[in-house]
Design an enzyme around this catalytic site. Sequence first.
Site, mmCIF file in Angstrom:
data_model
loop_
_atom_site.group_PDB
_atom_site.id
_atom_site.type_symbol
_atom_site.label_atom_id
_atom_site.label_comp_id
_atom_site.label_asym_id
_atom_site.label_seq_id
_atom_site.Cartn_x
_atom_site.Cartn_y
_atom_site.Cartn_z
ATOM 1 N N ASP A 61 3.534 -10.730 23.487
ATOM 2 C CA ASP A 61 4.319 -11.916 23.169
ATOM 3 C C ASP A 61 3.617 -12.600 21.993
ATOM 4 O O ASP A 61 2.480 -13.064 22.143
ATOM 5 C CB ASP A 61 4.335 -12.826 24.411
ATOM 6 C CG ASP A 61 5.078 -14.126 24.186
ATOM 7 O OD1 ASP A 61 5.224 -14.544 23.019
ATOM 8 O OD2 ASP A 61 5.501 -14.738 25.181
ATOM 9 N N ASN A 88 8.620 -10.309 12.256
ATOM 10 C CA ASN A 88 10.070 -10.393 12.455
ATOM 11 C C ASN A 88 10.465 -11.150 13.730
ATOM 12 O O ASN A 88 11.529 -11.759 13.769
ATOM 13 C CB ASN A 88 10.633 -8.963 12.491
ATOM 14 C CG ASN A 88 12.049 -8.934 13.026
ATOM 15 O OD1 ASN A 88 13.000 -9.244 12.312
ATOM 16 N ND2 ASN A 88 12.200 -8.597 14.304
ATOM 17 N N TYR A 153 14.477 -24.729 14.736
ATOM 18 C CA TYR A 153 14.501 -23.436 14.038
ATOM 19 C C TYR A 153 14.252 -23.628 12.537
ATOM 20 O O TYR A 153 13.438 -22.911 11.935
ATOM 21 C CB TYR A 153 15.865 -22.781 14.285
ATOM 22 C CG TYR A 153 16.005 -21.391 13.725
ATOM 23 C CD1 TYR A 153 15.405 -20.303 14.346
ATOM 24 C CD2 TYR A 153 16.766 -21.153 12.583
ATOM 25 C CE1 TYR A 153 15.553 -19.010 13.832
ATOM 26 C CE2 TYR A 153 16.923 -19.877 12.070
ATOM 27 C CZ TYR A 153 16.318 -18.802 12.698
ATOM 28 O OH TYR A 153 16.462 -17.534 12.190
ATOM 29 N N LYS A 157 11.169 -22.152 10.291
ATOM 30 C CA LYS A 157 11.388 -21.235 9.158
ATOM 31 C C LYS A 157 10.916 -21.851 7.842
ATOM 32 O O LYS A 157 10.487 -21.131 6.936
ATOM 33 C CB LYS A 157 12.857 -20.831 9.083
ATOM 34 C CG LYS A 157 13.311 -19.993 10.295
ATOM 35 C CD LYS A 157 12.510 -18.706 10.435
ATOM 36 C CE LYS A 157 13.004 -17.789 11.524
ATOM 37 N NZ LYS A 157 12.224 -16.562 11.646
#
Length: 245
Positions: A61, A88, A153, A157
């Site tokens: 993980d 990824n 998110y 990013k």
Amino acid sequence: MERKVALVTGGTRGIGKEIALELANNNYDIILNYRNANDELQNLKKEIESKDVKCFLVYGDVSKFEDCENIVKQSIDEFSKIDVLVNNAGITRDGLIMRMKKEDFDSVISTNLTGTFNVTRCVIPYMIKQKSGRVINLSSVVGITGNAGQTNYAASKAGVIGFTKSLAKEVASRNILVNAIAPGFIETDMTNVLSDNVKESILNQIPLKRMGSPREVAKLVKFLASDDSKYITGQVINIDGGMVM
Ligand SMILES: NC(=O)c1ccc[n+]([C@@H]2O[C@H](COP(=O)([O-])OP(=O)(O)OC[C@H]3O[C@@H](n4cnc5c(N)ncnc54)[C@H](OP(=O)(O)O)[C@@H]3O)[C@@H](O)[C@H]2O)c1
């Protein structure tokens, strides 16, 4: 010539799976990191090995630093080197901020951003020793533009972009190149959960009027891993059908 070795995190499905297959097609031995094992995983291993390269499955993980230490230790024990790291693995936990739970913010940051740090931190010493390497990080166009309902998110990013540029500056003298890819709207499990209305409104913002495929992203990774891109570092390359210009 000695084969190159690529470690792909979250390689079991979606974009990561296509990246593993594309690099295998191009004669890389593959270290495929997974978090959940299933029959599909063994089939993917067989498919990769059918291309006459090795496929080494390694559990972990990425949000847990000790798991990442294990991933890299086992990989080095197996191959003695890692030439290409593709960060990824990623998740979404979308919601408007008024309703977003702290756990949803934390889990997205710890998988997408801290996970990228964790794996990279464990791999970089080996790349420095071998005086070469490529790190390719999956960011997203929303890390550049922001997106309502994705504060967690988009922050993760955007963080990956800052991480990429800083690391590129730190390790350029060691012949290690670090770049980020910012996909737009790619057809995977991550986007399949969106409602038809949301999909339609996103498609309206894409000049090419279609979603991208995981394969198209994998081709860009292949380019960034190859000698054809050896004067490119610290960049964020959008692959989004023209969504963000
Ligand atoms: N699809 C898009 O439109 C899009 C757009 C921009 C950026 N991206 C980015 O591209 C990357 C791949 O996305 P995708 O669409 O292929 O997603 P996906 O289909 O949901 O697959 C995500 C992969 O990451 C793995 N993963 C998640 N958390 C993990 C963890 N903590 N440790 C190890 N593996 C973990 C998953 O494993 P499990 O099977 O165990 O869950 C799965 O293999 C992500 O970083 C995503 O943010 C995607």
